[in-house]
Structures are given as C-alpha cells and as structure tokens.
Scaffold this motif. Structure first.
Motif, PDB file in Angstrom:
ATOM      1  N   MET A 124       0.827  -1.213   0.000  1.00  0.00           N
ATOM      2  CA  MET A 124       0.000   0.000   0.000  1.00  0.00           C
ATOM      3  C   MET A 124       0.859   1.260   0.000  1.00  0.00           C
ATOM      4  O   MET A 124       0.494   2.268  -0.571  1.00  0.00           O
ATOM      5  N   ASN A 125       1.994   1.199   0.660  1.00  0.00           N
ATOM      6  CA  ASN A 125       2.832   2.390   0.792  1.00  0.00           C
ATOM      7  C   ASN A 125       4.019   2.378  -0.170  1.00  0.00           C
ATOM      8  O   ASN A 125       5.037   3.005   0.090  1.00  0.00           O
ATOM      9  N   ASP A 126       3.891   1.619  -1.245  1.00  0.00           N
ATOM     10  CA  ASP A 126       4.959   1.555  -2.240  1.00  0.00           C
ATOM     11  C   ASP A 126       4.826   2.750  -3.176  1.00  0.00           C
ATOM     12  O   ASP A 126       3.918   2.802  -3.995  1.00  0.00           O
ATOM     13  N   TYR A 127       5.743   3.709  -3.048  1.00  0.00           N
ATOM     14  CA  TYR A 127       5.639   4.944  -3.821  1.00  0.00           C
ATOM     15  C   TYR A 127       6.510   4.937  -5.076  1.00  0.00           C
ATOM     16  O   TYR A 127       6.587   5.943  -5.772  1.00  0.00           O
ATOM     17  N   ALA A 128       7.192   3.828  -5.349  1.00  0.00           N
ATOM     18  CA  ALA A 128       7.985   3.739  -6.576  1.00  0.00           C
ATOM     19  C   ALA A 128       7.062   3.403  -7.746  1.00  0.00           C
ATOM     20  O   ALA A 128       6.219   2.503  -7.651  1.00  0.00           O
ATOM     21  N   MET A 129       7.180   4.156  -8.839  1.00  0.00           N
ATOM     22  CA  MET A 129       6.337   3.904 -10.000  1.00  0.00           C
ATOM     23  C   MET A 129       6.744   2.599 -10.674  1.00  0.00           C
ATOM     24  O   MET A 129       7.930   2.310 -10.845  1.00  0.00           O
ATOM     25  N   THR A 130       5.764   1.800 -11.053  1.00  0.00           N
ATOM     26  CA  THR A 130       6.035   0.558 -11.766  1.00  0.00           C
ATOM     27  C   THR A 130       6.388   0.879 -13.220  1.00  0.00           C
ATOM     28  O   THR A 130       6.101   1.984 -13.712  1.00  0.00           O
ATOM     29  N   PRO A 131       7.003  -0.074 -13.947  1.00  0.00           N
ATOM     30  CA  PRO A 131       7.284   0.164 -15.372  1.00  0.00           C
ATOM     31  C   PRO A 131       6.022   0.530 -16.159  1.00  0.00           C
ATOM     32  O   PRO A 131       6.066   1.386 -17.046  1.00  0.00           O
ATOM     33  N   GLY A 132       4.896  -0.106 -15.826  1.00  0.00           N
ATOM     34  CA  GLY A 132       3.640   0.215 -16.507  1.00  0.00           C
ATOM     35  C   GLY A 132       3.180   1.636 -16.244  1.00  0.00           C
ATOM     36  O   GLY A 132       2.684   2.323 -17.144  1.00  0.00           O
ATOM     37  N   GLU A 133       3.341   2.087 -15.003  1.00  0.00           N
ATOM     38  CA  GLU A 133       2.963   3.461 -14.652  1.00  0.00           C
ATOM     39  C   GLU A 133       3.858   4.476 -15.348  1.00  0.00           C
ATOM     40  O   GLU A 133       3.385   5.511 -15.835  1.00  0.00           O
ATOM     41  N   ARG A 134       5.150   4.182 -15.393  1.00  0.00           N
ATOM     42  CA  ARG A 134       6.077   5.090 -16.089  1.00  0.00           C
ATOM     43  C   ARG A 134       5.757   5.151 -17.577  1.00  0.00           C
ATOM     44  O   ARG A 134       5.776   6.223 -18.191  1.00  0.00           O
ATOM     45  N   ARG A 135       5.468   4.002 -18.155  1.00  0.00           N
ATOM     46  CA  ARG A 135       5.120   3.951 -19.583  1.00  0.00           C
ATOM     47  C   ARG A 135       3.840   4.732 -19.867  1.00  0.00           C
ATOM     48  O   ARG A 135       3.752   5.478 -20.838  1.00  0.00           O
ATOM     49  N   ALA A 136       2.837   4.548 -18.999  1.00  0.00           N
ATOM     50  CA  ALA A 136       1.576   5.265 -19.183  1.00  0.00           C
ATOM     51  C   ALA A 136       1.768   6.767 -19.033  1.00  0.00           C
ATOM     52  O   ALA A 136       1.241   7.561 -19.831  1.00  0.00           O
ATOM     53  N   THR A 137       2.536   7.170 -18.025  1.00  0.00           N
ATOM     54  CA  THR A 137       2.759   8.598 -17.778  1.00  0.00           C
ATOM     55  C   THR A 137       3.517   9.245 -18.923  1.00  0.00           C
ATOM     56  O   THR A 137       3.129  10.306 -19.425  1.00  0.00           O
ATOM     57  N   PHE A 138       4.593   8.593 -19.358  1.00  0.00           N
ATOM     58  CA  PHE A 138       5.384   9.141 -20.462  1.00  0.00           C
ATOM     59  C   PHE A 138       4.576   9.161 -21.755  1.00  0.00           C
ATOM     60  O   PHE A 138       4.581  10.156 -22.491  1.00  0.00           O
ATOM     61  N   GLY A 139       3.858   8.059 -22.029  1.00  0.00           N
ATOM     62  CA  GLY A 139       3.086   7.968 -23.275  1.00  0.00           C
ATOM     63  C   GLY A 139       1.985   8.999 -23.355  1.00  0.00           C
ATOM     64  O   GLY A 139       1.825   9.688 -24.375  1.00  0.00           O
ATOM     65  N   LEU A 140       1.213   9.149 -22.281  1.00  0.00           N
ATOM     66  CA  LEU A 140       0.123  10.126 -22.282  1.00  0.00           C
ATOM     67  C   LEU A 140       0.660  11.553 -22.301  1.00  0.00           C
ATOM     68  O   LEU A 140       0.072  12.433 -22.928  1.00  0.00           O
ATOM     69  N   GLY A 141       1.783  11.786 -21.604  1.00  0.00           N
ATOM     70  CA  GLY A 141       2.412  13.100 -21.663  1.00  0.00           C
ATOM     71  C   GLY A 141       2.839  13.446 -23.077  1.00  0.00           C
ATOM     72  O   GLY A 141       2.675  14.582 -23.540  1.00  0.00           O
ATOM     73  N   LEU A 142       3.369  12.446 -23.792  1.00  0.00           N
ATOM     74  CA  LEU A 142       3.811  12.664 -25.170  1.00  0.00           C
ATOM     75  C   LEU A 142       2.630  12.911 -26.104  1.00  0.00           C
ATOM     76  O   LEU A 142       2.668  13.808 -26.958  1.00  0.00           O
ATOM     77  N   VAL A 143       1.570  12.127 -25.949  1.00  0.00           N
ATOM     78  CA  VAL A 143       0.368  12.307 -26.783  1.00  0.00           C
ATOM     79  C   VAL A 143      -0.226  13.700 -26.567  1.00  0.00           C
ATOM     80  O   VAL A 143      -0.557  14.414 -27.529  1.00  0.00           O
ATOM     81  N   PHE A 144      -0.365  14.089 -25.305  1.00  0.00           N
ATOM     82  CA  PHE A 144      -0.917  15.402 -24.973  1.00  0.00           C
ATOM     83  C   PHE A 144      -0.022  16.513 -25.525  1.00  0.00           C
ATOM     84  O   PHE A 144      -0.522  17.518 -26.061  1.00  0.00           O
TER      85      PHE A 144
END
Length: 459
Positions: free
Chosen positions: A1-21
C-alpha cells in the motif's frame, strides 16, 4: 500500500500520455505566433477574421471539453482519445489544403472539437495508483509548459522556411503520430477508476460554479488566456513595425521563454513554501498590467517591446503554474476533478474571447488598440484579485477503503479529528475517502495506517 515507486507500466503510461498530450498541444500552439503575419496573405483575410481563426479553437474546445470527458466513461478512454486526435488531424488537413481564411477557420474549429484533455487525465487515473498519481499529473503539467515554449520557437521557423500550409500538414502528422502512440505505447486499462480527483462527476457542477473562491480563479484563467491570445494578435505586427522581421521572431520567444522558466522557480517557492500565494498572484497580475503598458507605449522601440514581452511571459508562466494549484487547494474534498473541468473550460473560453475580441480591436486601429484593451482587462482583474483570500495550504488525497471500514458511520469523524486533516468526504459507491490535508502535519501513509488499524479493530 505504501509503495511509492512507480512501476514500469505506470512510467510507460505517464510518459506515453504526456507525449500524446504534448503532440496535440504543440500543434495547437505553433500557429499562435505566425497566423497574424503569414495569415494575412490568405484569400479574404482581415484582422478580425485572423482573430476569429486564432480564437475559434478555444470556443469549440470549451463546448466539447466536459461532454467528451463524461462520454469517455461510457465508450472508453482510448477510443475517445483516438477519435479526438483524428478530428484534430482532419481539421489540420482542411487548413493545410486551404488558401482561404475561411478554410483556416473551419480547420481550427475542428481542431478544437477534438477535445481529449479530460479523457487523457481519466486514462492516467486508470493506469496509475493513488500514491503515484500526483507525480504523473505533475509530469503532464510540466510537459505542457515545455511544449508551449517549443511551439513558440518552432512555429515561426517552420512557417518561414516552408509556409503556412506545410505547418498545418506537420500538425496533422503530429496528431496521427499521437494516435499511433495511443494504440501502441500506452497500456490498456483493466477497468475505469472512479476518481473525483481527476474526473468530472455529474450533478456536481452547480456546487463548483457557486463557489465564490473558485469563481474568481476561473475568471483569472479566462483573463490570462484572453490576454495571451489578444497580445499574440498584436505582438508579431508590433515587432515587424519596429523593423524586426517575422523570420527572426523565434529568437525573441526562445530567449524570453528560457528566462521566464528560470524566473518561475523562486516565485513558486515563495508561493508554496513561504505560503504567500495571494501575494505572488497579485504580483503577477500587476506584472501583466505593466507589461501591456510597456507594449502600448513602446512605439517602434524594439528593445522596449522585448522588455514588455519578457515581463509578460514571466508573469504568464508563473500564473500557469500556480492557478491549477490554487484550484486544487480551493476545491471542496471530492470535487477537484469537476473544478478542474470547469477551470479548463474557462481557459478555452478565454482563448475564444481573446482571439475574437483581439482581432476586432486590431482591425479598429492596429496594435495600440489591442494593448489598450489588454491594459483595461488587467486593471479590472487586478481590482478583482485584491478581494481574494489567502488559500488553505492543503493537498487532496483519495484513499481506497476496505469494505468493513465503509460499514462504520464514524470513520469520517475519526479522520476529521486527525491533526492536519482539513476536510473529508466518504463516497461508499467508490469505496473511497476524499481527504484534504496539510502535508506539513500529516500524509497519505499516516492516514492509510490509521484506516488499516481501525479496520483491524472492526474486523
């Protein structure tokens, strides 16, 4: 619950959506610094129609922004994002194929109709965990600022080298690239996350619209983007009249953007860390008033124009950074997503007003009339801003609740008793608690621990 490190999937989603936007916003903003100068060569072009062409995308964006966000809950985030980018690409192609100002207006209207911002933020919520969502949204915000700076520099370079039609073809290609990225790079969500922090909620708009503090901030972002559009209608012509040719305008935008990005940092520290948000806000509005006054009085003195432009962008970029933070602070618990939806709509209404009104003023008596209009707007905004109150220095959280915790009616009152908790709303159908906290006194981990121990006692 307290794991604040982004997973590879979260990083991919964040970078991808940031790039699309960013690809979409790059296409939107590259037109801004060039349409006033290069657009006058189009058949039927007049200064008011150029203003309409600049501002009309804001009108259609404002109309479709909230409905598209709500529709994405039904049809899915990705289909709506792809559809919006396709509409945007078609609008760009129509503008690219047109030699008439009316074709450009139609193309720009379609560009704005592809309103995907709300769907992008909703998909980001679907693909990231609560503890990492703030970081992901901050990345999108930073990418927006960088994209705006790149567009201001790239637009004049591309248009001077290849022409306005090629610029619109390039924008269409960027939109199509965004579609490819959406379908290939961004993960598919396992389901929709009901999140009032990033999504809009039906039936809650009246509560947001009646909030006096939020209303003043919405008027603020409307004024800011009215000023941006109107100023950019007059600025290229003012620089050209002073002997600075359009082919070199990108140099001014590059320098002023770099300086303003550096200047933003200390102001943000003063506003957030020193808790002087209202003082920084008022300083920026006053700075905008000074910059418009300098531009009005500059005549053909080129370096005076440069000073006015620099002051404008320093104030503009600071405001772009602190206004979303103010909305987050002032929005009631559980209403942040709706408040941000109204805020974004107000922003695009400002784009529409700035383009249309600025074009009309430009047609009346040239650049000086536009700057006078901007001075009047800044003065009225400054008067309104003095009535603002210092915001509560709180941040918003959404905490998922176990089933047993929902069965106890006292959880909300228990959470409200925690030092640093400002407001709590529990939404049973979402199995969530929306909490506003002073992060200097408490944090997510402490509240999650409290809920967990409370849950254990009930079990």
């Amino acid at each position: 619950m307290n794991d604040y490190a982004m997973t590879p999937g979260e990083r991919r989603a964040t970078f991808g959506l940031g790039l699309v936007f960013s690809l979409r916003m790059l296409g939107m903003f590259m037109v801004l610094p060039v349409l006033t100068t290069y657009g006058m060569a189009l058949a039927g072009a007049t200064k008011p129609l150029i203003g309409l062409a600049i501002g009309i995308y804001g009108l259609t964006q404002a109309i479709f922004q909230i409905p598209f966000g709500l529709i994405s809950d039904r049809v899915g985030r990705k289909p709506l994002i792809v559809g919006g980018l396709l509409i945007f690409a078609i609008g760009s192609m129509i503008a690219a194929l047109s030699d008439s100002i009316w074709g450009i207006i139609l193309g720009r209207a379609l560009q704005g109709s592809g309103a995907i911002a709300a769907a992008v933020m909703a998909l980001l919520s679907d693909l990231t965990r609560e503890q990492n969502r703030t970081k992901a949204m901050a990345f999108i915000g930073v990418s927006f600022g960088i994209t705006f700076a790149i567009a201001m520099v790239l637009g004049p370079i591309v248009t001077h080298a290849f022409g306005l039609n090629t610029l619109f073809w390039g924008i269409a290609i960027l939109a199509l690239a965004g579609i490819v990225l959406t379908l290939t790079l961004i993960p598919n969500p396992s389901g929709h996350v009901l999140n009032r922090e990033s999504g809009m909620v039906k039936g809650s708009f009246s509560k947001v619209l009646r909030n006096e503090r939020l209303l003043k901030l919405n008027i603020g972002i409307l004024c800011l983007h009215t000023l941006l559009m109107a100023t950019f209608l007059a600025l290229p012509a003012a620089m050209e009249n002073a002997g600075f040719m359009p082919a070199d305008h990108w140099k001014v935008y590059l320098v002023t953007m770099l300086v303003s990005f550096v200047a933003v940092v200390p102001f943000i520290i003063i506003a957030e860390k020193k808790r002087k948000m209202k003082q920084v806000f008022l300083t920026c509005v006053a700075l905008l008033l000074i910059s418009e006054s300098i531009l009005f009085s500059s005549g053909q003195h080129l370096w005076t124009i440069f000073v006015g432009v620099q002051l404008f962008f320093i104030a503009f970029n600071i405001m772009e950074a602190i206004l979303p933070s103010l909305i987050s602070k002032e929005a009631p618990a559980g209403y942040k997503g709706t408040a941000m939806g109204v805020y974004s709509t107000s922003q695009f209404i400002g784009v529409a007003i700035g383009g249309s009104l600025g074009g009309w003023l430009f047609g009346l008596n040239g650049t000086s009339t536009v700057f006078i209009g901007c001075i009047v707007l800044c003065a009225l905004w400054l008067i309104l801003s003095t009535t603002m109150k210092q915001p509560p220095y709180v941040s918003s959280l959404r905490i998922e609740l176990p089933e047993t915790a929902l069965q106890d009616g006292l959880l909300e009152s228990h959470l409200k008793m925690v030092a640093g908790v400002n407001d709590v709303v529990i939404v049973p159908e979402e199995q969530s608690a929306y909490v506003k906290i002073d992060s200097g006194k408490t944090n997510r981990a402490k509240l999650e621990q409290l809920i967990s121990s409370y849950h254990s006692q009930l079990a």
